[in-house]
Design an enzyme around this catalytic site. Structure first.
Site, mmCIF file in Angstrom:
data_model
loop_
_atom_site.group_PDB
_atom_site.id
_atom_site.type_symbol
_atom_site.label_atom_id
_atom_site.label_comp_id
_atom_site.label_asym_id
_atom_site.label_seq_id
_atom_site.Cartn_x
_atom_site.Cartn_y
_atom_site.Cartn_z
ATOM 1 N N TYR A 173 5.836 26.622 28.528
ATOM 2 C CA TYR A 173 4.714 27.259 28.285
ATOM 3 C C TYR A 173 4.810 28.669 28.486
ATOM 4 O O TYR A 173 5.722 29.299 28.195
ATOM 5 C CB TYR A 173 3.799 26.562 29.270
ATOM 6 C CG TYR A 173 2.338 26.880 29.368
ATOM 7 C CD1 TYR A 173 1.518 26.376 28.167
ATOM 8 C CD2 TYR A 173 1.631 27.362 30.508
ATOM 9 C CE1 TYR A 173 0.006 26.794 28.351
ATOM 10 C CE2 TYR A 173 0.351 28.001 30.464
ATOM 11 C CZ TYR A 173 -0.424 27.432 29.434
ATOM 12 O OH TYR A 173 -1.781 27.673 29.493
ATOM 13 N N LYS A 226 0.578 23.259 24.704
ATOM 14 C CA LYS A 226 -0.723 23.177 25.737
ATOM 15 C C LYS A 226 -0.564 21.399 25.823
ATOM 16 O O LYS A 226 -0.789 20.802 26.892
ATOM 17 C CB LYS A 226 -2.044 23.322 24.937
ATOM 18 C CG LYS A 226 -2.204 24.920 25.004
ATOM 19 C CD LYS A 226 -2.989 25.490 26.186
ATOM 20 C CE LYS A 226 -2.817 26.899 26.188
ATOM 21 N NZ LYS A 226 -3.489 27.706 27.348
ATOM 22 N N ASP A 274 -7.094 29.523 21.280
ATOM 23 C CA ASP A 274 -6.556 30.864 20.713
ATOM 24 C C ASP A 274 -7.152 31.003 19.402
ATOM 25 O O ASP A 274 -6.353 31.860 18.548
ATOM 26 C CB ASP A 274 -4.970 30.793 20.437
ATOM 27 C CG ASP A 274 -4.491 30.836 22.095
ATOM 28 O OD1 ASP A 274 -5.296 31.341 23.078
ATOM 29 O OD2 ASP A 274 -3.260 30.888 22.263
ATOM 30 N N ASP A 323 -9.768 28.793 26.043
ATOM 31 C CA ASP A 323 -10.205 30.187 26.391
ATOM 32 C C ASP A 323 -11.456 30.607 27.129
ATOM 33 O O ASP A 323 -11.330 31.564 27.924
ATOM 34 C CB ASP A 323 -9.718 30.987 25.478
ATOM 35 C CG ASP A 323 -8.381 30.612 24.595
ATOM 36 O OD1 ASP A 323 -7.430 31.143 25.389
ATOM 37 O OD2 ASP A 323 -8.191 30.132 23.818
ATOM 38 N N ALA A 351 -13.901 42.263 27.042
ATOM 39 C CA ALA A 351 -15.129 41.256 27.023
ATOM 40 C C ALA A 351 -14.887 40.552 25.688
ATOM 41 O O ALA A 351 -16.057 40.716 24.962
ATOM 42 C CB ALA A 351 -16.314 42.037 27.311
ATOM 43 N N THR A 400 -13.192 36.700 23.835
ATOM 44 C CA THR A 400 -13.533 35.384 24.097
ATOM 45 C C THR A 400 -13.267 34.765 25.559
ATOM 46 O O THR A 400 -14.157 34.392 26.203
ATOM 47 C CB THR A 400 -12.311 34.429 23.291
ATOM 48 O OG1 THR A 400 -12.420 35.201 22.071
ATOM 49 C CG2 THR A 400 -12.688 33.157 23.223
ATOM 50 N N ASN A 437 -1.924 37.755 28.961
ATOM 51 C CA ASN A 437 -0.743 36.978 28.694
ATOM 52 C C ASN A 437 -0.265 37.454 27.522
ATOM 53 O O ASN A 437 -1.069 37.930 26.413
ATOM 54 C CB ASN A 437 -0.980 35.511 28.814
ATOM 55 C CG ASN A 437 -1.472 35.057 30.086
ATOM 56 O OD1 ASN A 437 -0.814 35.600 31.097
ATOM 57 N ND2 ASN A 437 -2.210 34.275 29.868
ATOM 58 N N ASN A 474 -4.364 30.701 35.520
ATOM 59 C CA ASN A 474 -4.006 30.269 34.045
ATOM 60 C C ASN A 474 -4.589 28.980 33.956
ATOM 61 O O ASN A 474 -4.697 27.856 34.605
ATOM 62 C CB ASN A 474 -2.622 30.039 33.788
ATOM 63 C CG ASN A 474 -2.427 29.927 32.387
ATOM 64 O OD1 ASN A 474 -2.822 28.909 31.583
ATOM 65 N ND2 ASN A 474 -1.489 30.864 31.902
ATOM 66 N N ASN A 475 -5.484 28.973 32.810
ATOM 67 C CA ASN A 475 -6.205 27.655 32.503
ATOM 68 C C ASN A 475 -5.457 26.392 32.284
ATOM 69 O O ASN A 475 -6.041 25.154 32.612
ATOM 70 C CB ASN A 475 -6.944 27.831 31.020
ATOM 71 C CG ASN A 475 -6.144 28.434 30.004
ATOM 72 O OD1 ASN A 475 -5.111 28.051 29.997
ATOM 73 N ND2 ASN A 475 -6.920 29.277 29.191
#
Ligand SMILES: NC(=O)c1ccc[n+]([C@@H]2O[C@H](COP(=O)([O-])OP(=O)(O)OC[C@H]3O[C@@H](n4cnc5c(N)ncnc54)[C@H](O)[C@@H]3O)[C@@H](O)[C@H]2O)c1
Ligand SMILES: O=C(O)C[C@H](O)C(=O)O
Ligand SMILES: [Mn+2]
Length: 542
Positions: free
Chosen positions: A91, A164, A236, A259, A292, A294, A404, A448-449
């Site tokens: 990843y 992902k 993305d 995101d 500011a 997504t 990132n 990180n999501n």
């Protein structure tokens, strides 16, 4: 029923040297493999040794991809055994290198569906062919306009969908035979790609506007027709499309923008963890979003919703937020604001010298944030001067440089700890090593999501939820915030990646509970834990 070579060529069926003599005979494999039979754990040990002989991260990733292409059980057995070590390889950040060189390195399409805007009539056929009879429950789709912070990568972006999904399985046990990576190739505005003779995508500018929207609609229609249980994850997309698409579908199906929402959850969880350490109140915080777009606007929306949930009026809560983008502090009279930025734009008459607020340092000086989150794609912008100014007005500044991959981070964790004499509560987008400073070991949380989207997806699927709504999203964030060891000096604001598999279950259970409480589950659920457990796939040979 497949047999012989066709089985060896099917990564969902192939066991390689682990086929027993009996299986070999029955499946027409006798003599198609070396005679010795290995166990899964022997295969994993051998593969890991070979992995360790690779010298660069990209080579390591490419080696793991060959295992993925040939044998999914072995790949996920390895990945789950070495989760912390493999995350930055499979990843982010190594995936970014792989995306930049996708066409040059191409050997295998990795089971993805490549949907071309030039062939909208083929959408359904392609999805069906890619599923190859599998019942798909989870799609990660990208149009690759905003890959991480590295911009537009056209068809190359398919890797982010593949990557992902790998994390979904390794972290939450989503059955890999139920997932499908999809890239919407609508062209690219990346000149470097358009000029590259090896580039494998559509060689034209990005198509936008109505034709784009129609293409996306056709994709969603075809995917939901074919796969009625679908959970659709968007990744993305560009700033102009990401929020629009989410708004368009989120009331109609179980869908999720990573995101916007995933990042919102992980940052809220990090803040809740940080406040557990500092002992401060959530509603006392002043929040500054640097970048500011997504993610920045998505996070702001989630933190704002939490302020309101904690009892503030929306008008009162809004006063706690400042958005800074390219132009500096965002003001309401700016005609270029996005719809997501508008609710948080400020009035010029709130400030004595508004025209000076065109850079981060000036804004920090003027508003004294207690939380600073970077989603700007601008490396090194959290300078020593900015950080020291912030730290001069708050005891435990919370500073999350999240851009990132590594080369784009707004600051390094180590510098943030040093510049604030150990007072900063830090989380970063990619993994960061412990920081040793004046006798204390500071652990750095990874905001990180990836720490939440697997559990969120598992929970939504396990609940057979009609929708994924804000209440479930809030529940996910709160379930993570409680896992911090706040008594330990230098404790991280988020739980470590080494516990990812365990807390994905925690997140999933919180999501199921919330869905059931709201009556969003389409099948009866009596035991939340059992419902989550029942969804889980294990990397074992059947
Ligand atoms: N850690 C995570 O989980 C996570 C999640 C999502 C995004 N991100 C990172 O956040 C970054 C942004 O992603 P996104 O999807 O929001 O992209 P985006 O393009 O939608 O947003 C980026 C924003 O930064 C602004 N910007 C550009 N230059 C700037 C400058 N000099 N000063 C201030 N703002 C500036 C842009 O105008 C835009 O609004 C990426 O690097 C991405 O990797 C991290
Ligand atoms: O992919 C990641 O590492 C997190 C996030 O979705 C991003 O776009 O940066
Ligand atoms: Mn992303």
């Amino acid at each position: 029923m497949k047999n012989g070579v066709a089985i060896l060529n099917d990564p969902f069926l192939n066991k390689g040297t682990a086929f027993t003599p009996k299986e070999r005979e029955k499946l027409g494999l006798t003599g198609l493999l070396p005679p010795r039979v290995q166990t899964l754990s022997e295969q994993a040990k051998q593969a890991y040794q070979q992995y360790q002989s690779k010298t660069s991260d990209l080579e390591k990733r490419l080696f793991l991809m060959t295992i993925f292409n040939t044998n999914r059980v072995l790949f996920y057995q390895l990945f789950s055994q070495h989760l912390v070590e493999f995350m930055p390889i499979v990843y982010d950040p190594t995936i970014a290198e792989n995306i930049e060189q996708y066409s040059e390195l191409f050997v295998q399409p990795q089971g993805a569906a490549f949907l071309s805007i030039d062939q909208p009539k083929s959408i359904k056929t392609t999805l069906k062919q890619a599923a190859a009879g599998r019942q798909i429950k989870l799609i990660v789709v990208t149009d690759a306009e905003g890959i991480l912070g590295i911009g537009d990568w056209g068809t190359n972006g398919v890797d982010i969908a593949v990557g992902k999904l790998m994390v979904y399985t390794a972290a939450a046990g989503i059955d890999p035979s139920t997932v499908l990576p999809v890239v919407l190739d609508v062209g690219t505005n990346n000149q470097q790609l358009l000029k590259d003779p090896l580039y494998l995508g559509n060689r034209h500018q990005r198509i936008q506007g109505q034709q784009y929207q129609q293409f996306v609609d056709q994709f969603v229609q075809a995917a939901t027709d074919l796969f009625p249980e679908l959970y659709l994850h968007w990744e993305d997309f560009g700033r102009n499309n990401a929020a629009n698409i989410l708004n368009r579908y989120q009331t109609k199906m179980t869908t999720f923008n990573d995101d916007i929402q995933g990042t919102g959850i992980i940052v809220l969880a990090g803040i809740l963890g940080g406040l557990q350490i500092s002992g401060e109140k959530f509603t006392d915080q002043i929040y500054l979003s640097f970048g500011a777009g997504t993610a920045g606007a998505g996070i702001t929306k989630r933190i704002f919703a939490e302020m309101v949930e904690q009892g503030m009026s929306p008008e009162e809560a809004r006063k706690h937020f400042y958005l800074v983008d390219k132009q500096g502090l965002l003001f309401a009279d700016d005609p270029t604001l996005t719809p997501e930025q508008k609710p948080f734009a400020r009035q010029r008459n709130e400030f004595s010298d508004p025209d000076a607020l065109t850079n981060l340092e000036a804004v920090v000086k003027a508003v004294h944030p207690t939380i600073l989150v970077g989603t700007s794609t601008q490396p090194g912008t959290f300078t020593e001067a900015v950080v020291k100014e912030m730290a001069a007005h708050t005891e435990r500044p919370m500073i999350f440089p999240l851009s990132n991959p590594t080369k784009l981070a707004e600051a390094k964790a180590e510098d943030l700890i040093k510049w604030t004499s150990g007072r900063a509560l830090v989380a970063t987008g990619v993994p960061a090593a412990d920081v040793h400073y004046h006798g204390v070991t500071y652990q750095i949380g990874q905001a990180n999501n990836a720490l939440v989207y697997p559990g969120l997806g598992l929970g939504t699927l396990a609940a057979h939820a009609k929708l994924l709504n804000d209440v479930m999203i809030s529940a996910a964030a709160h379930s993570l915030g409680g896992i911090v060891d706040s008594a330990q000096p230098g404790a991280a604001v988020l739980p470590p990646v080494s516990k990812l598999a365990a807390f994905s279950q925690t997140v999933a259970q919180a999501v199921v509970k919330s869905a059931v409480k709201q009556g969003l589950n389409q099948q009866p659920i009596h035991d939340v834990k059992a419902a989550v457990e029942a969804m889980k796939w294990q990397p074992e040979y059947k």
